[in-house]
Structure formats: structure tokens, C-alpha cells
Scaffold this motif. Structure first.
Motif, PDB file in Angstrom:
ATOM      1  N   LEU A 103      27.509   2.501  19.433  1.00 24.11           N
ATOM      2  CA  LEU A 103      27.370   1.121  19.723  1.00 24.11           C
ATOM      3  C   LEU A 103      28.171  -0.066  20.001  1.00 24.11           C
ATOM      4  O   LEU A 103      28.210  -0.395  20.948  1.00 24.11           O
ATOM      5  CB  LEU A 103      25.964   0.415  19.513  1.00 24.11           C
ATOM      6  CG  LEU A 103      24.881   1.483  19.360  1.00 24.11           C
ATOM      7  CD1 LEU A 103      23.869   0.767  18.483  1.00 24.11           C
ATOM      8  CD2 LEU A 103      24.221   1.306  21.000  1.00 24.11           C
ATOM      9  N   SER A 104      28.265   0.225  19.033  1.00 21.15           N
ATOM     10  CA  SER A 104      30.383  -0.812  18.938  1.00 21.15           C
ATOM     11  C   SER A 104      31.096  -0.593  20.088  1.00 21.15           C
ATOM     12  O   SER A 104      31.413  -1.862  20.179  1.00 21.15           O
ATOM     13  CB  SER A 104      30.524  -1.238  17.516  1.00 21.15           C
ATOM     14  OG  SER A 104      29.925  -1.573  16.650  1.00 21.15           O
ATOM     15  N   GLU A 105      31.342   0.449  19.965  1.00 20.41           N
ATOM     16  CA  GLU A 105      32.615   0.962  21.084  1.00 20.41           C
ATOM     17  C   GLU A 105      31.647   0.740  22.328  1.00 20.41           C
ATOM     18  O   GLU A 105      32.361   0.082  23.543  1.00 20.41           O
ATOM     19  CB  GLU A 105      32.929   2.526  21.123  1.00 20.41           C
ATOM     20  CG  GLU A 105      33.291   2.502  19.422  1.00 20.41           C
ATOM     21  CD  GLU A 105      34.443   4.343  19.232  1.00 20.41           C
ATOM     22  OE1 GLU A 105      33.770   4.819  20.522  1.00 20.41           O
ATOM     23  OE2 GLU A 105      34.462   4.624  18.685  1.00 20.41           O
ATOM     24  N   ARG A 106      30.088   1.262  22.884  1.00 18.90           N
ATOM     25  CA  ARG A 106      29.816   0.701  23.973  1.00 18.90           C
ATOM     26  C   ARG A 106      29.715  -0.115  24.289  1.00 18.90           C
ATOM     27  O   ARG A 106      29.665  -0.712  25.229  1.00 18.90           O
ATOM     28  CB  ARG A 106      27.993   1.566  24.047  1.00 18.90           C
ATOM     29  CG  ARG A 106      27.402   1.658  25.347  1.00 18.90           C
ATOM     30  CD  ARG A 106      26.276   2.345  24.702  1.00 18.90           C
ATOM     31  NE  ARG A 106      26.477   3.306  24.437  1.00 18.90           N
ATOM     32  CZ  ARG A 106      25.212   4.436  24.651  1.00 18.90           C
ATOM     33  NH1 ARG A 106      24.256   3.246  24.276  1.00 18.90           N
ATOM     34  NH2 ARG A 106      25.597   5.223  23.862  1.00 18.90           N
ATOM     35  N   SER A 107      29.906  -1.593  23.599  1.00 14.35           N
ATOM     36  CA  SER A 107      29.792  -3.062  23.197  1.00 14.35           C
ATOM     37  C   SER A 107      30.303  -3.787  23.761  1.00 14.35           C
ATOM     38  O   SER A 107      30.814  -4.420  24.201  1.00 14.35           O
ATOM     39  CB  SER A 107      28.797  -3.359  21.755  1.00 14.35           C
ATOM     40  OG  SER A 107      29.117  -4.671  22.121  1.00 14.35           O
ATOM     41  N   ARG A 108      31.933  -3.101  22.817  1.00 13.65           N
ATOM     42  CA  ARG A 108      32.850  -4.035  23.284  1.00 13.65           C
ATOM     43  C   ARG A 108      33.598  -2.895  24.795  1.00 13.65           C
ATOM     44  O   ARG A 108      33.957  -4.212  25.598  1.00 13.65           O
ATOM     45  CB  ARG A 108      33.711  -3.240  22.555  1.00 13.65           C
ATOM     46  CG  ARG A 108      34.052  -3.767  21.417  1.00 13.65           C
ATOM     47  CD  ARG A 108      35.673  -2.971  20.334  1.00 13.65           C
ATOM     48  NE  ARG A 108      35.560  -1.679  19.833  1.00 13.65           N
ATOM     49  CZ  ARG A 108      34.763  -1.429  18.925  1.00 13.65           C
ATOM     50  NH1 ARG A 108      34.386  -1.825  18.197  1.00 13.65           N
ATOM     51  NH2 ARG A 108      35.107   0.164  18.621  1.00 13.65           N
ATOM     52  N   ALA A 109      33.362  -2.089  25.379  1.00 17.71           N
ATOM     53  CA  ALA A 109      33.381  -1.628  26.600  1.00 17.71           C
ATOM     54  C   ALA A 109      32.433  -1.744  27.823  1.00 17.71           C
ATOM     55  O   ALA A 109      33.108  -3.155  29.055  1.00 17.71           O
ATOM     56  CB  ALA A 109      32.997   0.229  26.483  1.00 17.71           C
ATOM     57  N   ARG A 116      35.474  -8.447  33.437  1.00 19.14           N
ATOM     58  CA  ARG A 116      35.371  -7.499  34.565  1.00 19.14           C
ATOM     59  C   ARG A 116      35.028  -8.455  35.589  1.00 19.14           C
ATOM     60  O   ARG A 116      35.463  -8.220  37.186  1.00 19.14           O
ATOM     61  CB  ARG A 116      36.017  -6.487  34.874  1.00 19.14           C
ATOM     62  CG  ARG A 116      37.119  -5.831  34.146  1.00 19.14           C
ATOM     63  CD  ARG A 116      37.688  -4.331  34.489  1.00 19.14           C
ATOM     64  NE  ARG A 116      36.145  -3.180  33.606  1.00 19.14           N
ATOM     65  CZ  ARG A 116      36.617  -2.932  32.589  1.00 19.14           C
ATOM     66  NH1 ARG A 116      37.207  -3.022  31.655  1.00 19.14           N
ATOM     67  NH2 ARG A 116      34.993  -1.669  32.855  1.00 19.14           N
ATOM     68  N   LEU A 117      33.294  -8.080  35.631  1.00 19.34           N
ATOM     69  CA  LEU A 117      32.707  -7.785  36.711  1.00 19.34           C
ATOM     70  C   LEU A 117      32.643  -9.532  36.848  1.00 19.34           C
ATOM     71  O   LEU A 117      32.357  -9.984  38.145  1.00 19.34           O
ATOM     72  CB  LEU A 117      30.820  -8.109  36.140  1.00 19.34           C
ATOM     73  CG  LEU A 117      30.490  -6.051  36.173  1.00 19.34           C
ATOM     74  CD1 LEU A 117      29.270  -5.848  35.591  1.00 19.34           C
ATOM     75  CD2 LEU A 117      30.777  -5.459  37.728  1.00 19.34           C
ATOM     76  N   LYS A 118      32.621 -10.887  35.767  1.00 18.61           N
ATOM     77  CA  LYS A 118      32.979 -12.032  35.943  1.00 18.61           C
ATOM     78  C   LYS A 118      33.969 -12.471  37.038  1.00 18.61           C
ATOM     79  O   LYS A 118      33.513 -13.009  37.401  1.00 18.61           O
ATOM     80  CB  LYS A 118      31.975 -12.720  34.769  1.00 18.61           C
ATOM     81  CG  LYS A 118      30.762 -12.880  33.718  1.00 18.61           C
ATOM     82  CD  LYS A 118      31.477 -13.583  32.747  1.00 18.61           C
ATOM     83  CE  LYS A 118      29.957 -13.554  31.762  1.00 18.61           C
ATOM     84  NZ  LYS A 118      30.317 -14.005  30.912  1.00 18.61           N
ATOM     85  N   THR A 119      35.204 -11.480  36.051  1.00 20.67           N
ATOM     86  CA  THR A 119      36.204 -11.870  37.076  1.00 20.67           C
ATOM     87  C   THR A 119      36.336 -11.298  39.053  1.00 20.67           C
ATOM     88  O   THR A 119      36.299 -12.267  39.598  1.00 20.67           O
ATOM     89  CB  THR A 119      37.120 -10.802  36.772  1.00 20.67           C
ATOM     90  OG1 THR A 119      37.329 -11.426  35.010  1.00 20.67           O
ATOM     91  CG2 THR A 119      38.326 -11.551  36.813  1.00 20.67           C
TER      92      THR A 119
END
Length: 362
Positions: A103-109, A116-119
Motif C-alpha cells: 500500500l505504501s508503494e502503491r500510495s507513492r505511485a 502528473r495528472l495535476k500537472t
């Protein structure tokens, strides 16, 4: 004569002495034996009490031992259950740790993806603002505008562009309605009722929408065709007309609004007229609803089959110049199932677009 007496050791005196001695012995034995029995009785009572006390203690000890064994067994079972629960808890804890790591890795991803979407959204908003600014700057440069009803937006894939643009609209009787029965019914109505038929009004609105998208520096031509083909631009002599200030375009749209759909459809007459244009069109926008019902000459029969109509369509395509994109806007007609596929293939092979718009477009 004096008789002789025998002497006997078992005389009366002897027997008395012996009896007395034996009696004394018996008396002494009795006295001694009584004391022994009394002492034995006393001793036996004490031992019996001790034995009974020991028996009681033994029984209580056995009960306590049984209870202790049961408690020990219960404790052992509890320890086994605790060991199993501990092992299960450790396994769950390890799995939870792994899931937490995932979950931590997924949360970071996801956080990176969100950034990226915000950008991307920010970039698109900036691009949208830029396009709006360009649109507002160019709004006053359009010759004419077209506003549909409501707030509709459509993804059509239809781009109006080119130096020479031809708009061709079918004015045959089938443009009065979508069903054969209603076409026959409307064909006998007064002219004003026929002119205001919903399907025909949609075709007129489509021409207006296309004309509103014409580039300012383009030349254009608008043809109507049924059994014959004619230009809506008065005095153009079938030549290209510069868009200019849009007066010729407005006049052509005005004439189109006065047209009443009638007669059959000859696609080859439109193709012949198109071939006479010099230069050839960069884009043709064809507004049509069905396959042609006749060729260059009037049909001998009052009815025509679907295969014959497809043959007339193919005859017209053989006369069509190469490398002229045909963009088809189709209002499907009942009883002509081959038309959609035929015109779609025409658009595809010529490099144009095909669309069958909804009833509220444009």
C-alpha cells in the motif's frame, strides 16, 4: 495278718497340689492376657483413627490430584491454543506488514500519478485558456455564426478546411421524412408544410453549420441535387466563389431555405458537375440520406430494387475524380439498408469522414 498297701504318686494330696498349681498358672495367664488385650485394643483404636485419617487424606489427595491433572491438561490445551493463535497472529502480522508495504508503494505511485495528472490538468487548462483567447480573437473574423439549441457539444471528427470547399445537399423527396409512408404523406402536403419538414430543416441547419466553419481565405460552392444538380450561388456559372465578406454565402443559404425537396436522386449528375469544377475540390461535404434512384436518364419503371440502386451508386463512383475527399453527413432513410455501408466506404476510401448525426444535431 497285716495287709500291705501300695504307694501311689497320684495321691489325693498330690493332685490337690497339682490342681492348685495349675489353677495359679491359669490365673496368672488370665491376668496377663487381659492386660494384653486391653493394651492391644487401645493400640488398635489409635491406629484405626490414624488409618482413617490417612485414608481421608489419601482420598482428598486423589481428588486434588485429579483436579490438578485436569487443570494441567486445560493449561496445556490453552498453551497449545495460545501457540496456534500466536503463530496465526504472527502470520497475519507479517501479511499485514507486506500489505502495508504494498500500500505504501502503491500510495507513492498514486501520489506520483496524481501529481502528473495535476500537472497535465494545469497544462490543459493553460492550453484551453490559450485556445479560448485565440477563439475570442478569431470570433469576429468569421463571416457568419451558427448557434444550436441548448449547450450541446459533439465529437464529430469533421473538420471544415481547404482552399476550395464544396457543399452538396440532397434535395430529393426522400429528404422530407425518415420513413417511406411519411414521405408519401408529406409529398402531398402544401409547399410550406413540405418546406418545414423536420428532416429537411435538419439538412438546412447542417449546411448552415458547415458554412459557419468555412475559412475566411477559402473559395466555396454549394450544390443541390435530386434528378439534376444546380448551384445556389447566383451567377457563379459553376465556378468557385471567394468567401469574401460572406454576402454570397448568405444569399445561397437564403435560397436553400426556400427549396422544397422533390423528385428522385441522381448521384452521377452531382459527380459530373463536380468534375467540371476547376480546380477540383479540396473537400466535399455531402449531405445525403439514401442511394441514388436513377442515373443520367429517368428510370423506365416506377420502382427500383436495392441492388439496382447500389449499381447506380457504383456507376457514379467510377466517374468520381481520384484524391477528392468525400465527407458524408447521412440522415438514414427507411428501406435502404445498403446506403450507410456504401457511403461509409466512400468516405473511408476517399480519405474523408462519415457521420450519421443525432436528431438534435447540429
Amino acid at each position: 495278718m497285716r495287709s500291705k498297701r501300695r504307694l501311689s504318686v497320684f495321691s489325693l494330696s498330690f493332685l490337690d497340689v497339682m490342681s492348685c498349681g495349675f489353677g495359679a498358672v491359669v490365673l496368672i495367664f488370665l491376668i496377663i492376657n487381659h492386660e494384653t488385650e486391653e493394651k492391644a485394643t487401645v493400640v488398635n483404636k489409635d491406629l484405626l483413627a490414624e488409618i482413617r485419617l490417612l485414608d481421608y487424606q489419601v482420598r482428598n489427595g486423589e481428588d486434588d490430584l485429579f483436579a490438578l491433572k485436569e487443570r494441567l491438561e486445560a493449561i496445556r490445551r490453552g498453551l497449545d491454543d495460545s501457540d496456534r493463535k500466536l503463530a496465526s497472529t504472527e502470520a497475519d502480522l507479517e501479511e499485514t506488514r507486506n500489505e502495508f508495504g504494498d500500500l505504501s508503494e502503491r500510495s507513492r505511485a498514486e501520489e506520483e500519478s496524481l501529481n502528473r495528472l495535476k500537472t497535465d490538468v494545469q497544462a490543459r487548462e493553460e492550453e484551453l485558456e490559450r485556445l479560448r483567447a485565440i477563439d475570442e480573437a478569431n470570433e469576429g473574423a468569421r463571416v457568419r455564426g451558427f448557434a444550436g439549441e441548448g449547450d450541446r457539444q459533439y465529437l464529430t471528427g469533421l473538420k471544415v478546411g481547404g482552399a476550395n470547399i464544396l457543399i452538396a445537399v440532397d434535395t430529393s423527396a426522400s429528404m422530407l421524412d425518415e420513413t417511406i409512408v411519411n414521405v408519401l404523406r408529406r409529398r402531398n402536403m402544401p409547399e410550406e408544410r413540405r418546406r418545414m419538414a423536420p428532416k429537411w430543416q435538419r439538412a438546412v441547419s447542417t449546411v448552415e453549420w458547415l458554412s459557419a466553419q468555412l475559412p475566411l481565405d477559402s473559395d466555396f460552392q454549394i450544390f443541390t441535387f435530386n434528378t439534376a444538380t444546380a448551384s445556389l450561388l447566383d451567377g457563379s456559372n459553376d465556378h468557385w466563389v471567394p468567401l469574401g465578406d460572406g454576402r454570397d454565402l448568405e444569399a445561397a443559404i437564403g435560397r436553400l431555405k426556400g427549396v422544397i425537396p422533390t423528385e428522385g436522386t441522381s448521384l452521377i449528375s452531382l459527380v459530373t458537375k463536380l468534375r467540371n469544377l476547376d480546380p477540383l475540390p479540396d473537400n466535399v461535404y455531402l449531405i445525403v440520406d439514401s442511394l441514388p434512384t436513377q442515373g443520367m436518364r429517368s428510370p423506365r419503371r416506377s420502382t427500383i430494387s436495392g441492388s439496382d440502386r447500389l449499381g447506380l451508386f457504383r456507376d457514379a463512383l467510377r466517374e468520381l475524380p481520384n484524391q477528392v475527399p468525400i465527407n458524408v453527413i447521412m440522415f438514414p432513410m427507411e428501406g435502404d439498408p445498403l446506403a450507410a455501408a456504401a457511403f461509409w466506404n466512400l468516405a473511408r476510401t476517399s480519405g474523408g469522414a462519415f457521420m450519421a448525426p443525432s436528431r438534435d444535431w447540429p
